[in-house]
Design a protein around this motif. Structure first.
Motif, PDB file in Angstrom:
ATOM      1  N   ASN A 398      64.469  60.278  25.970  1.00 24.27           N
ATOM      2  CA  ASN A 398      65.465  60.785  25.029  1.00 24.27           C
ATOM      3  C   ASN A 398      66.796  61.007  25.728  1.00 24.27           C
ATOM      4  N   SER A 399      67.843  61.092  24.918  1.00 24.06           N
ATOM      5  CA  SER A 399      69.175  61.370  25.417  1.00 24.06           C
ATOM      6  C   SER A 399      70.092  61.573  24.207  1.00 24.06           C
ATOM      7  N   HIS A 400      71.401  61.656  24.466  1.00 19.18           N
ATOM      8  CA  HIS A 400      72.404  61.819  23.419  1.00 19.18           C
ATOM      9  C   HIS A 400      73.473  60.731  23.549  1.00 19.18           C
ATOM     10  N   ILE A 401      74.052  60.352  22.429  1.00 24.55           N
ATOM     11  CA  ILE A 401      75.209  59.457  22.388  1.00 24.55           C
ATOM     12  C   ILE A 401      76.429  60.319  22.127  1.00 24.55           C
ATOM     13  N   THR A 402      77.346  60.332  23.073  1.00 23.50           N
ATOM     14  CA  THR A 402      78.530  61.183  22.979  1.00 23.50           C
ATOM     15  C   THR A 402      79.768  60.341  22.741  1.00 23.50           C
ATOM     16  N   GLY A 403      80.849  61.027  22.392  1.00 24.87           N
ATOM     17  CA  GLY A 403      82.122  60.347  22.223  1.00 24.87           C
ATOM     18  C   GLY A 403      82.242  59.511  20.974  1.00 24.87           C
ATOM     19  N   LEU A 404      81.419  59.779  19.957  1.00 22.84           N
ATOM     20  CA  LEU A 404      81.482  58.988  18.724  1.00 22.84           C
ATOM     21  C   LEU A 404      82.603  59.461  17.814  1.00 22.84           C
ATOM     22  N   ASN A 405      82.577  60.743  17.478  1.00 16.28           N
ATOM     23  CA  ASN A 405      83.514  61.284  16.506  1.00 16.28           C
ATOM     24  C   ASN A 405      84.113  62.583  17.025  1.00 16.28           C
ATOM     25  N   SER A 406      85.266  62.911  16.460  1.00 17.72           N
ATOM     26  CA  SER A 406      85.880  64.198  16.767  1.00 17.72           C
ATOM     27  C   SER A 406      85.378  65.297  15.860  1.00 17.72           C
ATOM     28  N   TYR A 422      74.046  53.325  11.296  1.00 19.43           N
ATOM     29  CA  TYR A 422      75.409  53.606  10.864  1.00 19.43           C
ATOM     30  C   TYR A 422      75.581  55.118  10.770  1.00 19.43           C
ATOM     31  N   SER A 423      76.627  55.613  11.424  1.00 21.21           N
ATOM     32  CA  SER A 423      76.930  57.043  11.393  1.00 21.21           C
ATOM     33  C   SER A 423      78.344  57.224  10.878  1.00 21.21           C
ATOM     34  N   CYS A 424      78.581  58.337  10.213  1.00 25.71           N
ATOM     35  CA  CYS A 424      79.919  58.614   9.698  1.00 25.71           C
ATOM     36  C   CYS A 424      80.196  60.107   9.830  1.00 25.71           C
ATOM     37  N   SER A 425      81.457  60.416  10.025  1.00 13.41           N
ATOM     38  CA  SER A 425      81.924  61.791  10.030  1.00 13.41           C
ATOM     39  C   SER A 425      82.813  61.999   8.810  1.00 13.41           C
ATOM     40  N   ILE A 430      83.384  55.279  10.279  1.00 15.04           N
ATOM     41  CA  ILE A 430      81.989  54.822  10.255  1.00 15.04           C
ATOM     42  C   ILE A 430      81.737  54.001  11.506  1.00 15.04           C
ATOM     43  N   LYS A 431      80.682  54.365  12.232  1.00 16.97           N
ATOM     44  CA  LYS A 431      80.322  53.678  13.468  1.00 16.97           C
ATOM     45  C   LYS A 431      79.017  52.902  13.271  1.00 16.97           C
ATOM     46  N   LYS A 432      78.960  51.739  13.890  1.00 17.90           N
ATOM     47  CA  LYS A 432      77.737  50.945  13.900  1.00 17.90           C
ATOM     48  C   LYS A 432      77.144  50.999  15.293  1.00 17.90           C
ATOM     49  N   LEU A 433      75.892  51.455  15.389  1.00 21.75           N
ATOM     50  CA  LEU A 433      75.197  51.602  16.666  1.00 21.75           C
ATOM     51  C   LEU A 433      74.085  50.560  16.731  1.00 21.75           C
ATOM     52  N   THR A 434      74.190  49.658  17.706  1.00 22.13           N
ATOM     53  CA  THR A 434      73.185  48.609  17.885  1.00 22.13           C
ATOM     54  C   THR A 434      72.420  48.889  19.164  1.00 22.13           C
ATOM     55  N   PRO A 435      71.104  49.153  19.074  1.00 21.50           N
ATOM     56  CA  PRO A 435      70.339  49.501  20.286  1.00 21.50           C
ATOM     57  C   PRO A 435      69.981  48.272  21.109  1.00 21.50           C
ATOM     58  N   THR A 436      70.009  48.454  22.419  1.00 19.93           N
ATOM     59  CA  THR A 436      69.543  47.452  23.378  1.00 19.93           C
ATOM     60  C   THR A 436      68.509  48.127  24.272  1.00 19.93           C
ATOM     61  N   ASP A 448      83.282  50.120  15.692  1.00 18.42           N
ATOM     62  CA  ASP A 448      83.921  50.704  14.517  1.00 18.42           C
ATOM     63  C   ASP A 448      83.754  49.765  13.341  1.00 18.42           C
ATOM     64  N   LEU A 449      83.255  50.297  12.233  1.00 20.54           N
ATOM     65  CA  LEU A 449      83.097  49.505  11.027  1.00 20.54           C
ATOM     66  C   LEU A 449      84.421  49.511  10.268  1.00 20.54           C
ATOM     67  N   ALA A 450      85.099  48.364  10.261  1.00 25.88           N
ATOM     68  CA  ALA A 450      86.384  48.281   9.582  1.00 25.88           C
ATOM     69  C   ALA A 450      86.194  48.528   8.084  1.00 25.88           C
ATOM     70  N   GLN A 451      87.131  49.232   7.505  1.00 26.43           N
ATOM     71  CA  GLN A 451      87.033  49.625   6.108  1.00 26.43           C
ATOM     72  C   GLN A 451      88.205  49.065   5.316  1.00 26.43           C
ATOM     73  N   PRO A 452      88.018  48.828   4.023  1.00 30.83           N
ATOM     74  CA  PRO A 452      89.129  48.377   3.186  1.00 30.83           C
ATOM     75  C   PRO A 452      90.235  49.429   3.103  1.00 30.83           C
ATOM     76  N   GLU A 453      91.415  48.963   2.708  1.00 29.66           N
ATOM     77  CA  GLU A 453      92.554  49.870   2.648  1.00 29.66           C
ATOM     78  C   GLU A 453      92.385  50.938   1.575  1.00 29.66           C
TER      79      GLU A 453
END
Length: 772
Positions: A398-406, A422-425, A430-436, A448-453
């Motif tokens: 286990n661990s943590h993913i840091t630095g995603l959102n403020s 997919y995570s969102c604040s 909206i962030k896309k996290l792909t595990p390896t 970063d998941l690009a979003q419409p205007e």
């Protein structure tokens, strides 16, 4: 019953921890236009603000539940074969919040009113403030209105083979609903009342059945009785098959599903639903598990399966930080192992709440074994845990993913088709996290998941991914405008495409379910692409034809027929005039020069219309060939089921001779020839004539699209085309391929199967030829 031991290596070690604080190479590369999610219309407005911490939940049967302050809004995604519009087709229903006041029963009313009066006026400020600050036990706070949480069961749990819906309101009322006719909701059972009645009969005792030593005039006892029946969250398990012993000592297979309810005191209450579940009296209290988790916050099922070995438990998160798995005992499930002790996934009490727990199974690419990946949001971080079962026991990394959102993460969504998270604040990112996967850890690639205007500057309150990962739904509200919060907030539901049409078509052909209803979100994306480009992608057509040459699958034929029908919609001439408008009687008078120009234009248009008509004729020919192929397959399926089983239900009417004569028209169909040869030997034993429902006269099978008795009564079959059906009866709806298939379909449901695929009649309708 076997049990899995927990070795010392199951505890987290510093050597297995990998903390990612810097972006990987390529993380900052801007997305290409192909990677930008495409926004789909319509944008659905909500009449009330959203409520609850996780307001969006997408079901396996393509329905989106949205928790609001006035109702639970349900949006059903439809793949409409008769619509030429490029917008999403959505059926919108709702379950209103009950208006009746709901109060938890904790003891005699007189004793409760006396306790409320005592604690609200207690001279000790520590006691009085604790009582007044508790929103559950203090009635003076007021009743909270709205939906707190919604949870969908697996597909195939209700009487129609769809999903059950569990709803939890803010006033702690837990109910289970089912849909009838896709537009009506029926309340099946109120689990809060059932559990309250059970606690009353047991004298509000704990699991050890020891009666409480104090009464309601003790504040600790009063809080315990309220918290032991205040739901925090509930989650459904997968469907289990168990053995049930009948009165004659014979065993039959029975399917069930469990609903786990997390209470405020940490108790886990399990309810058993025997499938198909249609009546609330069939719900059974299954078990009570004491987790000893203080201030529980979230709940999820952990289910591990590797071959014949199955293992499971309940993941419980706390507001103070720890995460653990509680064992669940399923003694009658074949191959099920039970954990001996709870498994600690995270033990630090750092006062960071655990929310949005997600758990899914993946195949480890290095160890080539099945493993479980657990994710949860903890403030601004994402906690992950990898569970692998080895001969030495259960290994935890286990661990943590840091630095995603403020800002803190408000929602997590998982797409299991491509193993992406997919995570969102709340600030809209909206962030896309792909595990390896590595040897003993997991590294996540963050994008970063690009979003419409149209979503710029709006706050996001929750996201959810469709069953096959084709779409992401998000609920948004206006953000800060000119340094001020808006006084009125319009909450909206937006839909974004996560996959390209080419990727959706590839997944559609490789689907292991072989069911168009289960892949409706992918199918709708392909439908939109065909309508937009007015052609079927060449790669999809070639791959489909190649697969049909290898395997003559009805599923592939349905896909081909679906694509042909959608293509036919694009070739239809748009309707230029409306029937309700009066026709113009005047004729325009043109000068001679304009007449010549008009003749040239009309000649060119006539050539284009001729090519379009030829193309449409070719498409309709392909449609008829596909319909005929599927119809013959359905005929052979029905005849095979009926005549290869000696027991047949009552009131079954099958045109045996007519079906055999119809199938024998094709001399190249060897399967039909063999089937007809077996059937003719049994005609003297079993005959099922088809008769008119009005006059009981025999119906000759001379046409696969309609049947006419000797008295002139006409009955339409499923093969009738759309124009004829709509001209005969506007309310007629044809049989489509996009229907949910229940895994519980038995031989006793043969009549329904027959009506769906072969002789879909319109009950008690009289056709008048003269009036037509």
């Amino acid at each position: 019953m076997a049990a899995a031991s927990i070795p010392d290596s199951a505890r987290p070690e510093s050597g297995n921890v990998a903390i990612k604080t810097e972006p990987l190479d390529g993380d900052d590369v801007p997305p290409t236009p192909r990677d930008v999610p495409v926004k789909r219309d319509p944008v659905v407005p909500l009449l009330s603000p959203v409520s609850g911490l996780q307001p969006l939940r997408w079901s396996p049967d393509h329905r989106l539940a949205v928790c609001t302050s006035s109702s639970l809004s349900v949006l059903e995604l439809l793949c409409d074969i008769h619509s030429s519009r490029q917008d999403l087709s959505l059926n919108r229903t709702s379950i209103p919040v009950p208006t009746q006041t709901h109060k938890l029963r904790v003891g005699p009313p007189d004793e409760l009113s006396q306790a409320v009066k005592k604690f609200s006026l207690d001279p000790d400020p520590t006691v009085r403030q604790v009582f007044l600050a508790d929103t559950v036990i203090n009635p003076s706070v007021g009743v909270h209105s709205g939906m707190k949480f919604a949870s969908w069961s697996p597909l195939g749990c209700d009487s129609s083979g769809r999903c059950l819906l569990a709803c939890l309101t803010l006033d702690n009322r837990l109910t289970v609903h089912s849909s009838r006719g896709h537009l009506e909701w029926k309340l099946l059972v109120n689990l809060t009342e059932n559990y309250g009645e059970r606690l009353k009969q047991r004298g509000y005792a704990k699991k050890d059945n020891n009666p409480p030593q104090a009464d309601l005039l003790d504040l600790a006892e009063l809080q315990r009785r309220f918290r032991m029946q205040t739901p925090v969250k509930m989650e459904w398990s997968s469907i289990y098959t168990i053995k049930r012993v009948q009165a004659d000592n014979s065993c039959v297979d029975e399917e069930m599903v469990l609903l786990a309810v997390l209470m405020e005191n940490g108790d886990l209450v399990l309810w058993k639903f025997v499938l198909p579940f249609a009546d609330g009296v069939d719900v059974v209290f299954y078990d009570l598990i004491e987790s000893d988790v203080s201030r529980p916050s979230d709940l999820a099922w952990w289910e591990y399966e590797n071959g014949s070995q199955r293992m499971g438990g309940l993941i419980v998160g706390s507001e103070v930080g720890p995460v653990k798995i509680m064992p669940v005992s399923l003694s009658k499930v074949k191959g099920y192992c039970t954990l001996r002790l709870p498994v600690i996934l995270w033990k630090e009490c750092d006062e960071i709440a655990v929310e949005n727990i997600r758990c899914f199974s993946v195949m480890h690419p290095i160890h080539k074994t099945s493993c479980s990946l657990i994710l949860a949001s903890r403030g601004c971080y994402v906690f992950w845990c990898l569970l692998m079962v080895s001969p030495n026991g259960l290994n935890i990394h286990n661990s943590h993913i840091t630095g995603l959102n403020s800002l803190p993460v408000v929602s997590l969504a998982v797409s299991q088709q491509e193993v992406a998270v997919y995570s969102c604040s709340m600030d809209g990112w909206i962030k896309k996290l792909t595990p390896t996967f590595t040897e003993s850890s997991v590294i996540f690639k963050v994008e970063d998941l690009a979003q419409p205007e149209t979503l710029t500057g709006r706050w996001i309150h929750g996201i959810a991914v469709s069953h096959n990962g084709a779409y992401v739904a998000l609920v948004s509200a206006p953000g800060i405008v000119s340094s001020f919060h808006p006084f009125h907030k319009n909450f909206q539901i937006h839909f974004l495409m996560l996959k390209t049409p080419e990727a959706a078509a590839s997944l559609l052909l490789k689907s292991p379910d072989q069911n168009l209803f289960k892949t409706a979100d992918l199918l709708e994306l392909v439908r939109w692409h065909v309508l937009k480009t007015k052609c079927v992608p060449g790669s999809l057509q070639e791959e489909l034809n190649r697969k049909l040459q290898e395997v003559d699958s009805p599923y592939l034929w349905r896909i081909k027929l679906f694509l042909t029908r959608v293509l036919d919609l694009t070739l239809q001439a748009p309707r230029t005039e409306h029937k309700w408008k009066p026709r113009r009687t005047g004729v325009k008078v043109l000068v001679q020069e304009e007449d010549e120009a008009v003749e040239r234009v009309e000649g060119a248009a006539g050539g284009v219309e001729g090519e379009a008509e030829d193309q449409r004729t070719e498409v309709q020919t392909l449609m008829q060939a596909g319909e005929m192929h599927l119809m013959r397959d359905h005929m052979k399926k029905v005849l095979g089921v009926v005549y290869l089983n000696t027991w047949v239900p009552q009131n079954i009417c099958i045109p045996t001779c007519g079906l055999m004569d119809y199938l024998s028209r094709d001399p190249n169909d060897k399967d039909s020839e063999v089937l007809i040869g077996h059937i003719r030997k049994k005609l003297n034993k079993q005959t099922f004539p088809e008769r008119c429902s009005l006059c009981q006269a025999p119906l000759p099978f001379t046409d696969c699209k309609q049947a006419v008795c000797e008295n002139g009564h006409m009955w339409l079959r499923s093969g009738v085309d759309k124009e004829t059906a709509e001209g005969a009866l506007p309310a007629l709806r044809l049989t489509h391929d996009l229907k949910p298939t229940s895994s519980l379909l038995k031989i006793t449901a043969l009549k329904s199967l027959f009506f769906i695929y072969i002789i879909y009649f319109i009950s008690f309708y009289r056709y008048n030829k003269k009036s037509k």
